[in-house]
Design a protein around this motif. Structure first.
Motif, PDB file in Angstrom:
ATOM      1  N   GLY A   5      49.052  33.816  33.970  1.00 21.64           N
ATOM      2  CA  GLY A   5      48.833  33.490  32.571  1.00 21.64           C
ATOM      3  C   GLY A   5      47.790  34.368  31.896  1.00 21.64           C
ATOM      4  N   HIS A   6      47.793  34.299  30.585  1.00 17.63           N
ATOM      5  CA  HIS A   6      46.805  35.019  29.780  1.00 17.63           C
ATOM      6  C   HIS A   6      45.450  34.324  29.880  1.00 17.63           C
ATOM      7  N   ASN A   7      44.407  35.136  30.018  1.00 18.61           N
ATOM      8  CA  ASN A   7      43.037  34.609  30.016  1.00 18.61           C
ATOM      9  C   ASN A   7      42.887  33.389  30.924  1.00 18.61           C
ATOM     10  N   ASN A   8      43.349  33.562  32.137  1.00 15.40           N
ATOM     11  CA  ASN A   8      43.191  32.493  33.122  1.00 15.40           C
ATOM     12  C   ASN A   8      41.710  32.091  33.181  1.00 15.40           C
ATOM     13  N   PRO A   9      41.382  30.808  33.070  1.00 13.65           N
ATOM     14  CA  PRO A   9      39.971  30.400  33.003  1.00 13.65           C
ATOM     15  C   PRO A   9      39.150  30.825  34.212  1.00 13.65           C
ATOM     16  N   LEU A  10      39.769  30.885  35.400  1.00 15.42           N
ATOM     17  CA  LEU A  10      39.039  31.352  36.580  1.00 15.42           C
ATOM     18  C   LEU A  10      38.582  32.790  36.390  1.00 15.42           C
ATOM     19  N   VAL A  11      39.476  33.604  35.828  1.00 14.76           N
ATOM     20  CA  VAL A  11      39.187  35.017  35.621  1.00 14.76           C
ATOM     21  C   VAL A  11      38.163  35.210  34.514  1.00 14.76           C
ATOM     22  N   SER A  12      38.358  34.527  33.405  1.00 10.72           N
ATOM     23  CA  SER A  12      37.469  34.707  32.248  1.00 10.72           C
ATOM     24  C   SER A  12      36.020  34.405  32.606  1.00 10.72           C
ATOM     25  N   LYS A  13      35.815  33.307  33.298  1.00 12.92           N
ATOM     26  CA  LYS A  13      34.440  32.935  33.669  1.00 12.92           C
ATOM     27  C   LYS A  13      33.840  33.952  34.630  1.00 12.92           C
ATOM     28  N   ALA A  14      34.624  34.345  35.634  1.00 19.88           N
ATOM     29  CA  ALA A  14      34.113  35.280  36.631  1.00 19.88           C
ATOM     30  C   ALA A  14      33.768  36.630  36.009  1.00 19.88           C
ATOM     31  N   LEU A  15      34.595  37.100  35.081  1.00 19.29           N
ATOM     32  CA  LEU A  15      34.344  38.394  34.441  1.00 19.29           C
ATOM     33  C   LEU A  15      33.095  38.350  33.570  1.00 19.29           C
ATOM     34  N   VAL A  16      32.946  37.283  32.786  1.00 13.02           N
ATOM     35  CA  VAL A  16      31.761  37.156  31.932  1.00 13.02           C
ATOM     36  C   VAL A  16      30.498  37.118  32.789  1.00 13.02           C
ATOM     37  N   ASP A  17      30.530  36.347  33.858  1.00 16.04           N
ATOM     38  CA  ASP A  17      29.362  36.262  34.751  1.00 16.04           C
ATOM     39  C   ASP A  17      29.042  37.624  35.363  1.00 16.04           C
ATOM     40  N   TYR A  18      30.078  38.334  35.795  1.00 18.21           N
ATOM     41  CA  TYR A  18      29.889  39.635  36.446  1.00 18.21           C
ATOM     42  C   TYR A  18      29.282  40.649  35.471  1.00 18.21           C
ATOM     43  N   ILE A  19      29.804  40.692  34.252  1.00 15.40           N
ATOM     44  CA  ILE A  19      29.295  41.634  33.253  1.00 15.40           C
ATOM     45  C   ILE A  19      27.869  41.285  32.862  1.00 15.40           C
ATOM     46  N   ASN A  20      27.597  39.998  32.706  1.00 14.05           N
ATOM     47  CA  ASN A  20      26.242  39.578  32.337  1.00 14.05           C
ATOM     48  C   ASN A  20      25.210  39.926  33.416  1.00 14.05           C
ATOM     49  N   LYS A  21      25.682  40.064  34.647  1.00 11.87           N
ATOM     50  CA  LYS A  21      24.774  40.425  35.748  1.00 11.87           C
ATOM     51  C   LYS A  21      24.715  41.944  35.961  1.00 11.87           C
ATOM     52  N   ASP A  22      25.323  42.706  35.027  1.00 11.73           N
ATOM     53  CA  ASP A  22      25.347  44.171  35.119  1.00 11.73           C
ATOM     54  C   ASP A  22      26.046  44.646  36.390  1.00 11.73           C
ATOM     55  N   GLY A  23      27.134  43.952  36.737  1.00 13.57           N
ATOM     56  CA  GLY A  23      27.918  44.384  37.893  1.00 13.57           C
ATOM     57  C   GLY A  23      28.523  45.760  37.666  1.00 13.57           C
ATOM     58  N   ILE A  24      28.795  46.474  38.744  1.00 16.13           N
ATOM     59  CA  ILE A  24      29.364  47.822  38.675  1.00 16.13           C
ATOM     60  C   ILE A  24      30.733  47.769  37.985  1.00 16.13           C
ATOM     61  N   ILE A  25      30.902  48.563  36.941  1.00 14.72           N
ATOM     62  CA  ILE A  25      32.185  48.623  36.241  1.00 14.72           C
ATOM     63  C   ILE A  25      33.063  49.711  36.842  1.00 14.72           C
ATOM     64  N   HIS A  26      32.490  50.918  36.963  1.00 18.98           N
ATOM     65  CA  HIS A  26      33.255  52.037  37.507  1.00 18.98           C
ATOM     66  C   HIS A  26      32.565  52.577  38.742  1.00 18.98           C
ATOM     67  N   GLY A  27      33.324  52.712  39.834  1.00 16.33           N
ATOM     68  CA  GLY A  27      32.679  53.125  41.070  1.00 16.33           C
ATOM     69  C   GLY A  27      33.443  54.143  41.884  1.00 16.33           C
ATOM     70  N   LEU A  28      34.512  54.771  41.277  1.00 17.16           N
ATOM     71  CA  LEU A  28      35.372  55.646  42.079  1.00 17.16           C
ATOM     72  C   LEU A  28      35.782  54.887  43.349  1.00 17.16           C
ATOM     73  N   ASP A  29      35.578  55.494  44.524  1.00 14.86           N
ATOM     74  CA  ASP A  29      35.873  54.722  45.738  1.00 14.86           C
ATOM     75  C   ASP A  29      34.601  54.421  46.525  1.00 14.86           C
ATOM     76  N   LYS A  30      33.496  54.363  45.799  1.00 15.43           N
ATOM     77  CA  LYS A  30      32.244  53.961  46.454  1.00 15.43           C
ATOM     78  C   LYS A  30      32.331  52.496  46.872  1.00 15.43           C
ATOM     79  N   ALA A  31      31.493  52.146  47.838  1.00 16.83           N
ATOM     80  CA  ALA A  31      31.417  50.752  48.263  1.00 16.83           C
ATOM     81  C   ALA A  31      30.680  49.945  47.199  1.00 16.83           C
ATOM     82  N   THR A  32      31.290  48.838  46.772  1.00 13.35           N
ATOM     83  CA  THR A  32      30.642  47.935  45.823  1.00 13.35           C
ATOM     84  C   THR A  32      30.779  46.504  46.324  1.00 13.35           C
ATOM     85  N   THR A  33      29.923  45.657  45.817  1.00 11.05           N
ATOM     86  CA  THR A  33      29.991  44.235  46.187  1.00 11.05           C
ATOM     87  C   THR A  33      31.331  43.638  45.797  1.00 11.05           C
TER      88      THR A  33
END
Length: 427
Positions: A51-79
């Protein structure tokens, strides 16, 4: 629509089928700028299984961005990547006793197919690949070479060598076993078909017209691969991720592909593309196949949340129940309008109504859109009305969408009959 006509390339496609400016979406509903709502039987061409804007996804993405999670990492190891890989193994691979290495390619399905084709040729030291009639595997040069539809291939100046096309299951009707047909070509050293590095197939040809391969045919093709030392690639980009009721579309057939390509819904609406390959095939040199966007960290976050749907069999049961609803209603509709000579096809929540009347499915789609339903076409002649709703669609919305299909067919038939009467009257 003036802005899009003025600035966007003529190559734009779906905007022509659905001429509205969409502003927001939730679940199985899209809403345009005027506030009109549309039931979605299209799901981003199979990208929005959850579905569109699945609530599980929306919350997780907002939390991740607010914590300055890595957006672009090529193939580096990320959390985000680490957590996705662990979750995918624990939830999908391990319970199915599957052992695959995971390669992240460029962000779309065709990138996964390109990688798979490059790898099998490198591993086997052979150039030929066998694909099938009505196949669709993408529109970059390598993927297009194993795509059958002439609309995409004509005048594309692709390399048409190194690919042999064989008839898909049912291509000649039930009386011809096309797996045995293929075996005959491979056994005959004068057939002109070179021993391939791999066979690539879709278990259900979605774009090709919702052609469903039987479990027996898939098993026969796998046996051919084993007998002739050929690798088997299953393209599960559109019909994987639960579309057929199991996470992988081939699970009920019990086959064991050497390579699986995944994209579309694996990213929860965000770009993510993967190749699952058996360990002995992981013969890449570091950096031998790269891509700037190979591994989307936001998609890792989204996908990890959506994998929770597969911690039990609830979603599988839901898809099976909705398949019954869809097929029962489509059969009722087919029987109600015998003059269109329609046939119901499909599996799980990818179903279709094949109508041989020229242009009829296009008219149905257009009429359905005016009534608030997004539904697209499939098949080389656009003669299959293709139902691809989110797996999470509510039953009442599903029924409402099916009713719109019935009403649209009645309306189109009425208009066509009136047109014929008008021509007869004038003559």
């Amino acid at each position: 629509m003036k802005t899009f006509k003025q600035h966007e390339s003529q190559v734009r496609s779906y905007v022509r089928s659905f001429p509205a400016v969409f502003e927001k979406a939730k679940g199985s509903i899209l809403c345009d700028e005027q506030g009109k709502e549309y039931i979605d039987f299209f799901a981003g061409a199979g990208t929005l299984n959850y579905g569109h804007n699945n609530p599980l996804v929306s919350k997780a993405l907002v939390d991740y961005i607010n914590k300055d999670g890595i957006i672009h990492g090529l193939d580096k190891a990320t959390t985000a990547k680490k957590q996705f890989l662990d979750q995918f193994y624990d939830t999908i691979l391990q319970p199915r006793h599957m052992e695959y290495k995971i390669q992240f390619t460029g962000p779309t399905g065709t990138n996964a197919v390109e990688s798979a084709l490059k790898l099998v040729r490198m591993v086997k030291g052979r150039s030929n690949v066998i694909s099938f009639t009505n196949a669709f595997h993408g529109l970059t040069m390598g993927s297009m070479a194993v795509t059958a539809n002439a609309f995409y291939r004509d005048e594309a100046f692709i390399n048409r060598t190194n690919v042999s096309f064989m008839p898909f299951d049912g291509y000649f009707g039930e009386e011809v076993n096309t797996a045995e047909y293929l075996r005959t070509f491979l056994e005959d050293q004068s057939s002109g078909v070179d021993l391939p590095a791999a066979i690539i197939l879709e278990t259900i040809q979605a774009e090709g017209g919702i052609n469903v391969a039987s479990d027996k045919w898939l098993q026969d093709i796998e046996q051919i691969c084993r007998d002739f030392d050929i690798l088997l690639i299953v393209d599960d980009i559109q019909v994987g991720n639960g579309r057929t009721g199991t996470f992988f579309s081939f699970e009920n057939a019990g086959i064991n592909p050497d390579i699986i390509t995944l994209s579309k819904s694996i990213g929860g609406g965000l770009p993510l593309s993967m190749v699952l390959l058996k360990g002995e095939l992981d013969q890449w040199k570091p950096g031998e196949h790269t891509g700037t966007f190979r591994g989307n960290n936001l998609a890792f976050v989204a996908s990890r949340e959506l994998l929770s749907y597969w911690e039990n069999d609830s979603l599988s049961q839901t898809v099976q129940n909705k398949e019954k609803i869809i097929k029962e209603r489509l059969n009722e509709i087919s029987n109600k309008f015998p003059t269109i000579d329609s046939k119901v096809r499909g599996k799980g929540m990818i179903c279709g109504l094949k109508v041989p009347l020229r242009g009829f499915c296009g008219d149905i789609s257009e009429e359905a859109f005016s009534r608030g339903l997004l539904i697209e076409l499939a098949g080389a002649q656009d003669d299959v009305l293709k139902l691809l709703p989110p797996l999470t669609i509510e039953n009442d919305l599903l029924q409402e969408g099916l009713q719109i299909i019935e009403d649209s067919i009645a309306s189109v038939l009425e208009r066509r009959e009136a047109m014929v009467e008008g021509l007869n009257h004038d003559s």
